[in-house]
Design an enzyme around this catalytic site. Structure first.
Site, mmCIF file in Angstrom:
data_model
loop_
_atom_site.group_PDB
_atom_site.id
_atom_site.type_symbol
_atom_site.label_atom_id
_atom_site.label_comp_id
_atom_site.label_asym_id
_atom_site.label_seq_id
_atom_site.Cartn_x
_atom_site.Cartn_y
_atom_site.Cartn_z
ATOM 1 N N HIS A 43 4.653 13.388 11.680
ATOM 2 C CA HIS A 43 3.735 12.404 12.250
ATOM 3 C C HIS A 43 4.427 11.626 13.363
ATOM 4 O O HIS A 43 5.483 11.034 13.156
ATOM 5 C CB HIS A 43 3.254 11.432 11.171
ATOM 6 N N TYR A 77 -3.707 2.241 8.309
ATOM 7 C CA TYR A 77 -3.532 1.006 7.539
ATOM 8 C C TYR A 77 -4.629 0.043 7.991
ATOM 9 O O TYR A 77 -4.684 -0.324 9.175
ATOM 10 C CB TYR A 77 -2.172 0.371 7.818
ATOM 11 N N PRO A 103 4.819 -0.697 -1.438
ATOM 12 C CA PRO A 103 4.726 0.569 -0.716
ATOM 13 C C PRO A 103 4.154 0.454 0.693
ATOM 14 O O PRO A 103 4.095 1.462 1.403
ATOM 15 C CB PRO A 103 3.807 1.401 -1.610
ATOM 16 N N LYS A 146 8.998 2.525 2.235
ATOM 17 C CA LYS A 146 10.453 2.440 2.238
ATOM 18 C C LYS A 146 11.115 2.796 0.911
ATOM 19 O O LYS A 146 12.340 2.971 0.872
ATOM 20 C CB LYS A 146 10.884 1.017 2.629
ATOM 21 N N TYR A 148 9.574 1.229 11.031
ATOM 22 C CA TYR A 148 8.767 2.207 10.289
ATOM 23 C C TYR A 148 9.460 3.562 10.234
ATOM 24 O O TYR A 148 9.461 4.226 9.181
ATOM 25 C CB TYR A 148 7.395 2.343 10.932
#
Length: 390
Positions: free
Chosen positions: A72, A201, A293, A297, A385
């Site tokens: 991704h 998200y 979550p 991580k 990220y």
């Protein structure tokens, strides 16, 4: 039984450490109270940083990952009825994340360990750690009512938040930090194609939602829920309806629904134990820290712990240097706390908190708007990220 390193726990952290040690010619034994079938049946996260993938390469356990995983280059933040894409690849100079389920990572590592003939003891009852403050630590366990002993040079506790390793440390020798969040995640797994080829998200007045996947035919979805909610109160129909309410219109219309085959509610917490080394006992992964979550991580922090710990053990057996092991806790915790901060900030930004009211909602909206319209802010998000270096 005698070994060089006794590893408590056969989750990804313990298995990855064991495989790296085995490849380096360092003898190790893994103990787990669960059965192999139970371990392979656990459903967990699946967003891997590049550093985690490199460690799996180093462990010679990444062949299936490279054949089947989904790379991704970005993800979307959904708010104000629209998607705002964070271009990870562009913002970080060519870095990306890889979607590959933790269950599959575990399966690959178990298979590699079995191929190499390394020893794992499953269904080990009454595991106990002894004399880790001495030069001769050992571990005992029971199988079929018979007690067994493993003498070793070092013990690594990779047995999770509820495991025996951290609980074996005297209370006055350890300092814990914890933040519990006032909501949970209701998660569903279904054999349906994902709504998007990248994660979404969503921040919505009804609460947070996450659209993710395990493959192009298996989707993982979450909605923020009350800690008082019960799984039985959520039919599949109710879940799909609620998920669609929290997504932008184009995504809601694209959701493919179907029967779920796993559904659960997980509370969210941040937890860190300091230090991560006690004599010849070392904690790694969830035994030492838990993150919500939201920032993806948890597994990746376990992998970075393993990296630092393996380096220390490799150097010890190569030239009897304790320098790497002496530095393990400090090195690991520097990265742990940065990941805890990032996971906390993502959680605070994306969820609706019951006590912040309209003011808190406006602050979230302002932060999200700034984040997606400032390249500097987007870059900081992207760097965290994809994973900070280790």
């Amino acid at each position: 039984m005698r070994t060089q390193v006794a590893i408590i726990g056969s989750g990804p952290a313990g298995l990855l450490l064991g495989q790296l040690l085995t490849k380096a010619g360092i003898d190790n034994v893994i103990l787990d109270r669960a059965s192999k079938g139970h371990i392979l049946g656990r459903v967990r996260a699946g967003v891997l940083e590049e550093g985690t993938v490199r460690l799996l390469d180093q462990a010679n356990a990444s062949g299936r990952l490279h054949a089947e995983a989904l790379p991704h280059d970005g993800f979307s933040l959904a708010f104000d009825g629209r998607n705002h894409r964070i271009n990870l690849f562009d913002l970080t100079g060519g870095k990306r994340v890889t979607v590959y389920g933790q269950t599959e990572v575990t399966r690959d590592l178990i298979g590699r360990r079995e191929d190499d003939g390394a020893k794992t003891v499953y269904e080990a009852d009454s595991v106990a750690i002894h004399d880790f403050d001495s030069a001769k630590p050992f571990v005992t366990y029971e199988i079929g009512g018979k007690t067994h002993r493993i003498s070793c040079d070092f013990i690594t506790g990779c047995d999770g938040f509820h495991g025996v390793s951290r609980r074996s440390v005297p209370e006055n020798a350890i300092h814990t930090f914890e933040r519990a969040y006032p909501f949970g995640w209701l998660g569903v797994l279904a054999e349906v194609p994902p709504v998007s080829h990248e994660l979404i998200y969503a921040n919505h007045p009804r609460g947070f939602a996450l659209c993710s996947m395990r493959s192009m035919t298996r989707s993982r979805y979450y909605v923020q829920c009350s800690l008082d909610d019960k799984v039985d109160a959520w039919s599949d129909e109710r879940f799909w309806d609620e998920l669609r309410r929290r997504l932008p219109k184009e995504d809601a219309e694209a959701v493919t629904t179907g029967p779920s085959f796993e559904k659960s509610i997980a509370p969210l917490r941040s937890f860190v134990a300091e230090p991560m080394r006690f004599g010849r006992l070392f904690l790694a992964g969830d035994a030492a820290h838990i993150v919500p979550p939201t920032g993806a991580k948890g597994l990746n922090l376990a992998a970075s712990d393993v990296h630092y710990l393996f380096e220390g053990l490799r150097d010890y057996y190569a030239d009897l240097s304790m320098a790497g092991l002496d530095a393990y806790s400090q090195r690991a915790l520097l990265r742990v706390w940065k990941a805890v901060r990032f996971s906390w900030s993502m959680t605070m930004m994306m969820h609706r908190f019951p006590d912040t009211g309209e003011f808190g909602q406006k602050i979230q909206e302002a932060e999200l708007d700034y984040l997606v319209h400032s390249r500097a802010a987007s870059t900081a998000l992207a760097e965290n990220y994809v994973g900070l270096p280790f």
